[in-house]
Design a protein around this motif. Structure first.
Motif, PDB file in Angstrom:
ATOM      1  N   LYS A 112       0.813  -1.215   0.000  1.00  0.00           N
ATOM      2  CA  LYS A 112       0.000   0.000   0.000  1.00  0.00           C
ATOM      3  C   LYS A 112       0.846   1.265   0.000  1.00  0.00           C
ATOM      4  O   LYS A 112       2.009   1.236   0.398  1.00  0.00           O
ATOM      5  CB  LYS A 112      -0.887   0.034   1.254  1.00  0.00           C
ATOM      6  CG  LYS A 112      -2.326  -0.377   0.991  1.00  0.00           C
ATOM      7  CD  LYS A 112      -2.749  -1.595   1.717  1.00  0.00           C
ATOM      8  CE  LYS A 112      -2.341  -1.634   3.136  1.00  0.00           C
ATOM      9  NZ  LYS A 112      -2.248  -3.032   3.604  1.00  0.00           N
ATOM     10  N   ARG A 113       0.200   2.343  -0.470  1.00  0.00           N
ATOM     11  CA  ARG A 113       0.799   3.669  -0.318  1.00  0.00           C
ATOM     12  C   ARG A 113      -0.204   4.546   0.402  1.00  0.00           C
ATOM     13  O   ARG A 113      -1.407   4.444   0.147  1.00  0.00           O
ATOM     14  CB  ARG A 113       1.057   4.310  -1.691  1.00  0.00           C
ATOM     15  CG  ARG A 113       2.216   3.734  -2.435  1.00  0.00           C
ATOM     16  CD  ARG A 113       2.510   4.538  -3.719  1.00  0.00           C
ATOM     17  NE  ARG A 113       3.307   3.696  -4.589  1.00  0.00           N
ATOM     18  CZ  ARG A 113       2.829   2.961  -5.587  1.00  0.00           C
ATOM     19  NH1 ARG A 113       1.538   2.985  -5.892  1.00  0.00           N
ATOM     20  NH2 ARG A 113       3.629   2.195  -6.303  1.00  0.00           N
ATOM     21  N   MET A 114       0.291   5.428   1.276  1.00  0.00           N
ATOM     22  CA  MET A 114      -0.573   6.369   1.977  1.00  0.00           C
ATOM     23  C   MET A 114      -0.310   7.770   1.428  1.00  0.00           C
ATOM     24  O   MET A 114       0.850   8.190   1.325  1.00  0.00           O
ATOM     25  CB  MET A 114      -0.288   6.362   3.488  1.00  0.00           C
ATOM     26  CG  MET A 114      -0.387   5.001   4.158  1.00  0.00           C
ATOM     27  SD  MET A 114      -1.996   4.192   4.021  1.00  0.00           S
ATOM     28  CE  MET A 114      -3.043   5.348   4.873  1.00  0.00           C
ATOM     29  N   TRP A 115      -1.385   8.471   1.104  1.00  0.00           N
ATOM     30  CA  TRP A 115      -1.282   9.812   0.512  1.00  0.00           C
ATOM     31  C   TRP A 115      -2.067  10.809   1.357  1.00  0.00           C
ATOM     32  O   TRP A 115      -3.103  10.472   1.930  1.00  0.00           O
ATOM     33  CB  TRP A 115      -1.891   9.822  -0.898  1.00  0.00           C
ATOM     34  CG  TRP A 115      -1.273   8.869  -1.857  1.00  0.00           C
ATOM     35  CD1 TRP A 115      -1.598   7.547  -2.028  1.00  0.00           C
ATOM     36  CD2 TRP A 115      -0.232   9.148  -2.803  1.00  0.00           C
ATOM     37  NE1 TRP A 115      -0.826   6.995  -3.021  1.00  0.00           N
ATOM     38  CE2 TRP A 115       0.018   7.954  -3.514  1.00  0.00           C
ATOM     39  CE3 TRP A 115       0.497  10.298  -3.117  1.00  0.00           C
ATOM     40  CZ2 TRP A 115       0.971   7.872  -4.523  1.00  0.00           C
ATOM     41  CZ3 TRP A 115       1.451  10.217  -4.128  1.00  0.00           C
ATOM     42  CH2 TRP A 115       1.691   9.015  -4.819  1.00  0.00           C
ATOM     43  N   ALA A 116      -1.589  12.065   1.364  1.00  0.00           N
ATOM     44  CA  ALA A 116      -2.339  13.136   2.030  1.00  0.00           C
ATOM     45  C   ALA A 116      -3.575  13.471   1.201  1.00  0.00           C
ATOM     46  O   ALA A 116      -3.615  13.209  -0.007  1.00  0.00           O
ATOM     47  CB  ALA A 116      -1.453  14.366   2.168  1.00  0.00           C
ATOM     48  N   THR A 117      -4.592  14.032   1.845  1.00  0.00           N
ATOM     49  CA  THR A 117      -5.774  14.549   1.137  1.00  0.00           C
ATOM     50  C   THR A 117      -5.927  16.027   1.512  1.00  0.00           C
ATOM     51  O   THR A 117      -5.139  16.554   2.293  1.00  0.00           O
ATOM     52  CB  THR A 117      -7.065  13.805   1.563  1.00  0.00           C
ATOM     53  OG1 THR A 117      -7.334  14.119   2.932  1.00  0.00           O
ATOM     54  CG2 THR A 117      -6.940  12.303   1.398  1.00  0.00           C
ATOM     55  N   ASP A 118      -6.966  16.667   1.005  1.00  0.00           N
ATOM     56  CA  ASP A 118      -7.229  18.073   1.367  1.00  0.00           C
ATOM     57  C   ASP A 118      -7.638  18.196   2.826  1.00  0.00           C
ATOM     58  O   ASP A 118      -7.552  19.265   3.419  1.00  0.00           O
ATOM     59  CB  ASP A 118      -8.370  18.644   0.497  1.00  0.00           C
ATOM     60  CG  ASP A 118      -7.982  18.665  -0.965  1.00  0.00           C
ATOM     61  OD1 ASP A 118      -6.762  18.671  -1.241  1.00  0.00           O
ATOM     62  OD2 ASP A 118      -8.885  18.649  -1.827  1.00  0.00           O
ATOM     63  N   ASP A 119      -8.139  17.092   3.369  1.00  0.00           N
ATOM     64  CA  ASP A 119      -8.636  17.078   4.742  1.00  0.00           C
ATOM     65  C   ASP A 119      -7.530  16.562   5.672  1.00  0.00           C
ATOM     66  O   ASP A 119      -7.086  15.427   5.518  1.00  0.00           O
ATOM     67  CB  ASP A 119      -9.864  16.143   4.783  1.00  0.00           C
ATOM     68  CG  ASP A 119     -10.460  16.039   6.168  1.00  0.00           C
ATOM     69  OD1 ASP A 119      -9.872  16.575   7.124  1.00  0.00           O
ATOM     70  OD2 ASP A 119     -11.530  15.407   6.285  1.00  0.00           O
ATOM     71  N   PRO A 120      -7.072  17.376   6.639  1.00  0.00           N
ATOM     72  CA  PRO A 120      -5.990  16.929   7.516  1.00  0.00           C
ATOM     73  C   PRO A 120      -6.378  15.729   8.394  1.00  0.00           C
ATOM     74  O   PRO A 120      -5.515  15.055   8.957  1.00  0.00           O
ATOM     75  CB  PRO A 120      -5.701  18.157   8.392  1.00  0.00           C
ATOM     76  CG  PRO A 120      -6.906  19.016   8.297  1.00  0.00           C
ATOM     77  CD  PRO A 120      -7.526  18.743   6.957  1.00  0.00           C
TER      78      PRO A 120
END
Ligand code: TMP
Length: 238
Positions: free
Chosen positions: A10-18
């Motif tokens: 898996k990869r974890m990515w940031a979103t617009d929501d903290p």
């Protein structure tokens, strides 16, 4: 853009929501602590679909999880957590490293579920640890550990029943938990629940329907995952 974290599957990515992250399911598969590697077309999609349906079932049954929503075929939105470095393994039948460690034949039914903890460390090869190690390593407090144990048993009851209705025996599985970054007093179920981290045997034929097909070179790995997804979908739709 760089992922915040990249694991083996898996990869974890940031979103617009903290408060949330995007978790991407890769097609990569590893076994034996990354020694054996392969990539399977569609694995990310299949595991995402299976995991999303199972998380939906668990949430409905009152298990707090990181799951927010499915974004697309290979991505889900999840609540942002700090993963606990303890993996919780639940076993209903003997298999895998339990047999290696004890000399048990494969497939012996346990009188009660066997719970095991391992230290989530690729460098050390996820070694088996116990409650005292967890306390001294400060991986979790004794109260947290009691919660993990109780949650794992509840998930085992729910998952075991669910897979049985799918014609599958839940032999064993691994769970990960995390603390909500914005409320660290709350621990929720995290990571994926898929044939990568569960052993599933067909109830009628005994056929292995999980990542052991890859670990042991049994062939038809994605065909088995497809079949698991088909049955999980049918069960959720009933
Ligand atoms: P084991 O018998 O190899 O200890 O595995 C027990 C269960 O945990 C099995 O369902 C596969 C799962 N598992 C993982 O999800 N990740 C791992 O790194 C390992 C070793 C096992």
């Amino acid at each position: 853009m760089e992922p915040l974290y990249e694991g083996k599957a898996k990869r974890m990515w940031a979103t617009d929501d903290p408060m949330t992250l995007r978790m991407e399911f890769k097609n990569d598969a590893t076994a034996f602590n990354g020694e054996k590697k392969a990539s399977f077309e569609n694995k990310g999609r299949l595991n995402n679909a299976i995991s999303t349906l199972i998380y939906g079932m668990l949430e409905k049954e009152g298990v707090p999880t990181h799951f927010v929503r499915q974004i697309d075929e290979t991505n889900v939105e999840v609540r942002r957590v700090e993963i606990l470095m303890v993996e919780v393994i639940v076993r209903n039948f003997s298999a895998g490293s339990f047999c290696k460690r004890t000399g048990f034949a494969e497939g012996v039914a346990f009188s009660e579920p066997v719970i095991e903890f391992s230290y989530k460390s690729d460098e050390l090869g996820d070694p088996l640890i116990n409650d005292d190690y967890i306390r001294e390593m400060k991986l979790a407090t004794p109260e947290d550990l009691a919660f993990l144990r109780a949650s794992a048993l509840k998930v085992n009851r729910l998952l075991g029943g669910f897979f049985e209705r799918c014609g599958l025996r839940l032999v064993d599985f691994k769970l990960e938990f995390g603390r909500l970054v914005f409320d660290p007093s709350v621990i929720v179920l995290a990571d994926e629940i898929s044939p990568d981290g569960c052993r599933l045997w067909d109830l009628k034929t005994g056929e292995k329907m999980d990542k052991d097909r890859f670990r042991r070179d049994l062939g038809n790995v994605m065909e088995a995952y497809e079949e698991v997804l088909k049955r999980v979908k049918e069960e959720v739709g009933r």
